[in-house]
Design a protein around this motif. Structure first.
Motif, short mmCIF file in Angstrom:
data_model
loop_
_atom_site.label_atom_id
_atom_site.label_comp_id
_atom_site.label_asym_id
_atom_site.label_seq_id
_atom_site.Cartn_x
_atom_site.Cartn_y
_atom_site.Cartn_z
N LEU A 236 0.83 -1.21 0.00
CA LEU A 236 0.00 0.00 0.00
C LEU A 236 0.86 1.25 0.00
N ILE A 237 1.98 1.23 0.73
CA ILE A 237 2.89 2.37 0.74
C ILE A 237 3.48 2.58 -0.65
N GLU A 238 3.81 1.49 -1.34
CA GLU A 238 4.34 1.60 -2.70
C GLU A 238 3.32 2.22 -3.64
N THR A 239 2.07 1.80 -3.50
CA THR A 239 1.01 2.38 -4.34
C THR A 239 0.87 3.87 -4.07
N LEU A 240 0.93 4.26 -2.81
CA LEU A 240 0.81 5.68 -2.47
C LEU A 240 1.96 6.48 -3.07
N ALA A 241 3.18 5.95 -2.98
CA ALA A 241 4.34 6.67 -3.51
C ALA A 241 4.31 6.76 -5.03
N ARG A 242 3.76 5.73 -5.66
CA ARG A 242 3.74 5.67 -7.13
C ARG A 242 2.53 6.39 -7.73
N GLU A 243 1.39 6.33 -7.01
CA GLU A 243 0.16 6.90 -7.55
C GLU A 243 -0.42 7.93 -6.58
N ASP A 244 -1.51 7.58 -5.90
CA ASP A 244 -2.12 8.53 -4.96
C ASP A 244 -3.00 7.79 -3.97
N ALA A 245 -3.65 8.55 -3.08
CA ALA A 245 -4.46 7.95 -2.03
C ALA A 245 -5.65 7.18 -2.60
N ASP A 246 -6.23 7.69 -3.68
CA ASP A 246 -7.38 6.99 -4.27
C ASP A 246 -6.99 5.59 -4.75
N ALA A 247 -5.79 5.46 -5.29
CA ALA A 247 -5.31 4.15 -5.74
C ALA A 247 -5.12 3.21 -4.55
N VAL A 248 -4.64 3.75 -3.44
CA VAL A 248 -4.49 2.93 -2.24
C VAL A 248 -5.85 2.40 -1.78
N LEU A 249 -6.84 3.26 -1.80
CA LEU A 249 -8.17 2.84 -1.34
C LEU A 249 -8.78 1.80 -2.28
N ARG A 250 -8.48 1.90 -3.56
CA ARG A 250 -8.94 0.85 -4.48
C ARG A 250 -8.27 -0.47 -4.15
N ASP A 251 -6.98 -0.41 -3.80
CA ASP A 251 -6.28 -1.64 -3.40
C ASP A 251 -6.89 -2.22 -2.13
N VAL A 252 -7.21 -1.36 -1.16
CA VAL A 252 -7.81 -1.84 0.09
C VAL A 252 -9.13 -2.54 -0.19
N LYS A 253 -9.91 -1.98 -1.09
CA LYS A 253 -11.20 -2.60 -1.43
C LYS A 253 -10.99 -3.98 -2.04
N ARG A 254 -9.99 -4.11 -2.91
CA ARG A 254 -9.71 -5.41 -3.53
C ARG A 254 -9.18 -6.41 -2.49
N LEU A 255 -8.32 -5.93 -1.61
CA LEU A 255 -7.80 -6.80 -0.55
C LEU A 255 -8.93 -7.28 0.36
N SER A 256 -9.84 -6.38 0.68
CA SER A 256 -10.98 -6.74 1.53
C SER A 256 -11.83 -7.83 0.86
N ALA A 257 -12.05 -7.68 -0.45
CA ALA A 257 -12.83 -8.70 -1.17
C ALA A 257 -12.11 -10.04 -1.14
N GLY A 258 -10.78 -10.02 -1.28
CA GLY A 258 -10.02 -11.25 -1.22
C GLY A 258 -10.13 -11.95 0.11
N VAL A 259 -10.03 -11.18 1.19
CA VAL A 259 -10.13 -11.75 2.53
C VAL A 259 -11.53 -12.29 2.79
N LYS A 260 -12.54 -11.52 2.38
CA LYS A 260 -13.92 -11.93 2.64
C LYS A 260 -14.30 -13.21 1.87
N GLY A 261 -13.71 -13.37 0.69
CA GLY A 261 -14.06 -14.54 -0.09
C GLY A 261 -13.19 -15.75 0.14
N ALA A 262 -12.17 -15.62 0.98
CA ALA A 262 -11.17 -16.68 1.11
C ALA A 262 -11.76 -18.00 1.61
N ARG A 263 -12.49 -17.97 2.70
CA ARG A 263 -12.97 -19.22 3.29
C ARG A 263 -14.16 -19.77 2.54
N ALA A 264 -14.94 -18.86 1.94
CA ALA A 264 -16.05 -19.35 1.12
C ALA A 264 -15.53 -20.14 -0.08
N ALA A 265 -14.39 -19.66 -0.63
CA ALA A 265 -13.79 -20.36 -1.77
C ALA A 265 -13.22 -21.69 -1.36
#
Length: 265
Positions: A236-265
Protein backbone atom coordinates in the motif's frame (compact mmCIF):
# COMPACT_ATOMS: atom_id res chain seq x y z
CA UNK A 1 -14.59 -5.95 25.63
CA UNK A 2 -12.04 -3.86 23.75
CA UNK A 3 -12.71 -2.65 20.21
CA UNK A 4 -10.11 -5.11 18.91
CA UNK A 5 -11.63 -8.08 20.73
CA UNK A 6 -15.07 -7.02 19.58
CA UNK A 7 -14.05 -6.90 15.94
CA UNK A 8 -12.45 -10.33 16.03
CA UNK A 9 -15.45 -11.81 17.87
CA UNK A 10 -17.78 -10.40 15.23
CA UNK A 11 -15.66 -11.66 12.35
CA UNK A 12 -15.42 -15.11 13.93
CA UNK A 13 -19.22 -15.20 14.01
CA UNK A 14 -19.23 -14.24 10.32
CA UNK A 15 -16.68 -16.94 9.53
CA UNK A 16 -14.03 -14.69 8.05
CA UNK A 17 -10.71 -13.08 8.80
CA UNK A 18 -9.83 -9.39 9.29
CA UNK A 19 -8.12 -7.08 6.84
CA UNK A 20 -5.58 -4.87 8.61
CA UNK A 21 -4.02 -2.25 6.30
CA UNK A 22 -1.19 0.06 7.32
CA UNK A 23 -0.82 3.84 7.14
CA UNK A 24 2.41 5.67 7.99
CA UNK A 25 1.45 8.83 9.88
CA UNK A 26 2.09 12.05 7.92
CA UNK A 27 3.14 10.19 4.74
CA UNK A 28 3.44 12.17 2.56
CA UNK A 29 1.60 14.75 4.69
CA UNK A 30 -0.91 14.91 7.52
CA UNK A 31 -3.94 15.52 5.30
CA UNK A 32 -3.26 12.51 3.10
CA UNK A 33 -2.71 10.13 6.01
CA UNK A 34 -5.96 11.32 7.62
CA UNK A 35 -7.82 10.81 4.34
CA UNK A 36 -6.36 7.31 4.13
CA UNK A 37 -7.48 6.46 7.65
CA UNK A 38 -11.01 7.56 6.90
CA UNK A 39 -11.08 5.96 3.45
CA UNK A 40 -9.65 2.63 4.57
CA UNK A 41 -12.38 2.31 7.20
CA UNK A 42 -14.95 2.97 4.48
CA UNK A 43 -13.43 0.50 2.01
CA UNK A 44 -13.17 -2.70 4.01
CA UNK A 45 -10.50 -2.26 6.66
CA UNK A 46 -11.50 -4.06 9.86
CA UNK A 47 -8.59 -2.73 11.94
CA UNK A 48 -6.06 -0.08 10.89
CA UNK A 49 -2.39 -0.07 11.79
CA UNK A 50 -0.74 3.35 12.01
CA UNK A 51 3.01 3.65 11.79
CA UNK A 52 4.78 6.08 14.13
CA UNK A 53 7.68 7.50 12.08
CA UNK A 54 11.10 6.91 13.62
CA UNK A 55 14.65 7.60 12.46
CA UNK A 56 15.92 4.03 12.99
CA UNK A 57 13.16 1.55 12.02
CA UNK A 58 15.26 -1.61 12.23
CA UNK A 59 12.52 -4.10 11.29
CA UNK A 60 11.31 -2.21 8.24
CA UNK A 61 12.38 -2.62 4.66
CA UNK A 62 13.21 0.23 2.27
CA UNK A 63 9.57 0.99 1.44
CA UNK A 64 8.41 1.70 4.99
CA UNK A 65 11.74 3.30 5.87
CA UNK A 66 11.12 5.78 3.06
CA UNK A 67 7.55 6.36 4.25
CA UNK A 68 8.79 7.07 7.76
CA UNK A 69 11.33 9.53 6.43
CA UNK A 70 8.66 11.32 4.41
CA UNK A 71 6.48 11.45 7.52
CA UNK A 72 9.28 12.94 9.61
CA UNK A 73 10.06 15.52 6.93
CA UNK A 74 6.36 16.42 6.93
CA UNK A 75 6.55 17.12 10.65
CA UNK A 76 5.44 13.87 12.26
CA UNK A 77 5.85 13.58 16.03
CA UNK A 78 4.24 11.25 18.56
CA UNK A 79 1.96 14.07 19.69
CA UNK A 80 1.08 14.79 16.09
CA UNK A 81 0.36 11.12 15.42
CA UNK A 82 -1.94 10.93 18.45
CA UNK A 83 -3.73 14.08 17.31
CA UNK A 84 -4.20 12.46 13.89
CA UNK A 85 -5.82 9.43 15.52
CA UNK A 86 -8.01 11.68 17.68
CA UNK A 87 -9.30 13.50 14.61
CA UNK A 88 -10.08 10.19 12.92
CA UNK A 89 -11.77 8.90 16.07
CA UNK A 90 -14.05 11.96 16.21
CA UNK A 91 -15.84 10.60 13.14
CA UNK A 92 -15.35 6.86 13.66
CA UNK A 93 -16.08 5.19 16.98
CA UNK A 94 -15.83 1.57 15.85
CA UNK A 95 -12.70 0.84 13.75
CA UNK A 96 -9.80 -0.18 16.02
CA UNK A 97 -6.53 1.70 15.66
CA UNK A 98 -3.21 0.03 16.46
CA UNK A 99 -0.03 2.09 16.65
CA UNK A 100 3.12 0.38 15.41
CA UNK A 101 6.56 1.72 16.17
CA UNK A 102 9.66 1.60 18.30
CA UNK A 103 10.46 1.94 21.98
CA UNK A 104 12.86 4.90 21.93
CA UNK A 105 10.31 7.63 21.07
CA UNK A 106 7.84 6.23 23.62
CA UNK A 107 10.47 6.31 26.36
CA UNK A 108 11.42 9.87 25.34
CA UNK A 109 7.76 10.89 25.53
CA UNK A 110 7.36 9.10 28.88
CA UNK A 111 5.67 5.69 28.89
CA UNK A 112 2.94 6.60 31.39
CA UNK A 113 2.11 9.86 29.62
CA UNK A 114 2.18 8.19 26.22
CA UNK A 115 -0.23 5.45 27.26
CA UNK A 116 -2.60 7.96 28.85
CA UNK A 117 -2.53 10.23 25.81
CA UNK A 118 -2.88 7.34 23.37
CA UNK A 119 -5.97 6.07 25.16
CA UNK A 120 -7.47 9.58 25.22
CA UNK A 121 -6.85 9.89 21.47
CA UNK A 122 -8.75 6.65 20.80
CA UNK A 123 -5.88 4.24 20.24
CA UNK A 124 -6.74 0.60 20.95
CA UNK A 125 -3.43 -1.26 20.78
CA UNK A 126 0.35 -0.95 20.58
CA UNK A 127 2.89 -2.93 18.57
CA UNK A 128 6.36 -2.00 19.81
CA UNK A 129 8.69 -3.81 17.46
CA UNK A 130 11.87 -3.68 19.53
CA UNK A 131 10.39 -4.18 22.99
CA UNK A 132 12.14 -7.30 24.35
CA UNK A 133 10.01 -9.83 26.18
CA UNK A 134 12.30 -9.52 29.17
CA UNK A 135 11.63 -5.76 29.36
CA UNK A 136 7.91 -5.80 28.60
CA UNK A 137 7.20 -4.52 32.11
CA UNK A 138 8.39 -1.14 30.85
CA UNK A 139 5.06 -0.82 29.04
CA UNK A 140 2.58 -3.47 30.17
CA UNK A 141 1.44 -1.86 33.46
CA UNK A 142 0.70 1.57 31.96
CA UNK A 143 -0.85 0.05 28.84
CA UNK A 144 -3.11 -2.15 30.96
CA UNK A 145 -4.14 0.73 33.23
CA UNK A 146 -5.23 2.67 30.14
CA UNK A 147 -6.99 -0.20 28.38
CA UNK A 148 -4.44 -0.55 25.58
CA UNK A 149 -3.76 -3.96 24.09
CA UNK A 150 -0.08 -4.82 23.79
CA UNK A 151 0.32 -6.93 20.67
CA UNK A 152 3.42 -9.11 20.55
CA UNK A 153 5.40 -10.27 17.55
CA UNK A 154 6.02 -13.97 16.92
CA UNK A 155 8.53 -15.11 14.31
CA UNK A 156 9.09 -18.43 12.52
CA UNK A 157 12.19 -18.81 14.67
CA UNK A 158 10.29 -18.43 17.98
CA UNK A 159 10.59 -21.82 19.67
CA UNK A 160 7.73 -23.71 21.29
CA UNK A 161 9.46 -23.22 24.64
CA UNK A 162 9.70 -19.44 24.19
CA UNK A 163 6.18 -18.87 22.83
CA UNK A 164 4.46 -18.69 26.26
CA UNK A 165 7.09 -16.24 27.52
CA UNK A 166 6.71 -13.94 24.53
CA UNK A 167 2.91 -14.03 24.74
CA UNK A 168 2.72 -13.44 28.51
CA UNK A 169 0.73 -10.27 29.11
CA UNK A 170 -0.16 -9.81 25.45
CA UNK A 171 -3.70 -9.04 24.33
CA UNK A 172 -5.72 -8.01 21.29
CA UNK A 173 -4.13 -10.36 18.79
CA UNK A 174 -0.82 -12.00 17.96
CA UNK A 175 1.21 -10.50 15.11
CA UNK A 176 2.86 -13.37 13.26
CA UNK A 177 5.91 -12.20 11.33
CA UNK A 178 5.60 -14.85 8.67
CA UNK A 179 9.11 -14.54 7.26
CA UNK A 180 12.60 -14.10 8.63
CA UNK A 181 13.77 -10.67 7.54
CA UNK A 182 12.42 -7.18 7.06
CA UNK A 183 9.04 -5.91 5.91
CA UNK A 184 7.99 -6.00 2.28
CA UNK A 185 10.20 -8.82 1.04
CA UNK A 186 9.12 -12.38 0.30
CA UNK A 187 5.76 -13.92 1.22
CA UNK A 188 5.00 -17.00 3.31
CA UNK A 189 3.46 -19.88 1.37
CA UNK A 190 0.30 -21.79 2.19
CA UNK A 191 2.53 -24.67 3.27
CA UNK A 192 4.42 -22.37 5.67
CA UNK A 193 1.19 -21.09 7.19
CA UNK A 194 -0.35 -24.56 7.47
CA UNK A 195 2.71 -25.61 9.44
CA UNK A 196 3.17 -22.52 11.63
CA UNK A 197 -0.29 -21.20 12.55
CA UNK A 198 -1.43 -24.37 14.40
CA UNK A 199 1.77 -24.23 16.45
CA UNK A 200 0.93 -20.71 17.62
CA UNK A 201 -2.73 -21.58 18.24
CA UNK A 202 -1.59 -24.30 20.62
CA UNK A 203 0.03 -21.60 22.78
CA UNK A 204 -2.68 -18.93 22.83
CA UNK A 205 -6.41 -18.25 22.49
CA UNK A 206 -5.74 -14.84 20.94
CA UNK A 207 -6.52 -14.23 17.26
CA UNK A 208 -3.50 -14.49 14.95
CA UNK A 209 -2.81 -11.93 12.23
CA UNK A 210 -0.10 -12.44 9.63
CA UNK A 211 2.13 -9.68 8.26
CA UNK A 212 5.52 -8.97 6.62
CA UNK A 213 5.17 -9.85 2.95
CA UNK A 214 1.39 -9.94 2.34
CA UNK A 215 0.94 -7.87 -0.82
CA UNK A 216 -1.89 -9.01 -3.11
CA UNK A 217 -5.57 -9.96 -2.69
CA UNK A 218 -4.59 -13.54 -3.53
CA UNK A 219 -1.91 -13.61 -0.83
CA UNK A 220 -4.29 -12.00 1.67
CA UNK A 221 -6.86 -14.67 0.83
CA UNK A 222 -4.29 -17.40 1.44
CA UNK A 223 -3.51 -15.92 4.85
CA UNK A 224 -7.23 -15.65 5.64
CA UNK A 225 -7.68 -19.39 5.13
CA UNK A 226 -5.27 -20.16 7.97
CA UNK A 227 -5.17 -17.11 10.24
CA UNK A 228 -7.57 -14.57 11.74
CA UNK A 229 -6.19 -11.50 10.00
CA UNK A 230 -4.05 -10.35 7.07
CA UNK A 231 -1.82 -7.31 7.54
CA UNK A 232 -0.83 -5.38 4.40
CA UNK A 233 1.69 -2.56 4.59
CA UNK A 234 4.52 -2.19 2.07
CA UNK A 235 2.34 -2.83 -0.99
CA UNK A 236 0.00 0.00 0.00
CA UNK A 237 2.89 2.37 0.74
CA UNK A 238 4.34 1.60 -2.70
CA UNK A 239 1.01 2.38 -4.34
CA UNK A 240 0.81 5.68 -2.47
CA UNK A 241 4.34 6.67 -3.51
CA UNK A 242 3.74 5.67 -7.13
CA UNK A 243 0.16 6.90 -7.55
CA UNK A 244 -2.12 8.53 -4.96
CA UNK A 245 -4.46 7.95 -2.03
CA UNK A 246 -7.38 6.99 -4.27
CA UNK A 247 -5.31 4.15 -5.74
CA UNK A 248 -4.49 2.93 -2.24
CA UNK A 249 -8.17 2.84 -1.34
CA UNK A 250 -8.94 0.85 -4.48
CA UNK A 251 -6.28 -1.64 -3.40
CA UNK A 252 -7.81 -1.84 0.09
CA UNK A 253 -11.20 -2.60 -1.43
CA UNK A 254 -9.71 -5.41 -3.53
CA UNK A 255 -7.80 -6.80 -0.55
CA UNK A 256 -10.98 -6.74 1.53
CA UNK A 257 -12.83 -8.70 -1.17
CA UNK A 258 -10.02 -11.25 -1.22
CA UNK A 259 -10.13 -11.75 2.53
CA UNK A 260 -13.92 -11.93 2.64
CA UNK A 261 -14.06 -14.54 -0.09
CA UNK A 262 -11.17 -16.68 1.11
CA UNK A 263 -12.97 -19.22 3.29
CA UNK A 264 -16.05 -19.35 1.12
CA UNK A 265 -13.79 -20.36 -1.77
Amino acid sequence: MSRISGVFAGLKAEGRAALIPFVEAFDPDRETSLALLKGMAENGADIIEVGMPFTDPMADGPTIQAAGRRGLLAGATLKGTLALVAEFRAGNAHTPIVLMGYLNPICSYGVASFCQDAAKAGVDGLIIVDLPTEEADLVLPDAGTNGLDVIRLIAPTTSDERLPKVLAGSSGFVYYVSITGITGTRTASAEDLARDIPRIRAATDLPIAVGFGVRTPEQAATVAKFADGAIVASALIETLAREDADAVLRDVKRLSAGVKGARAA
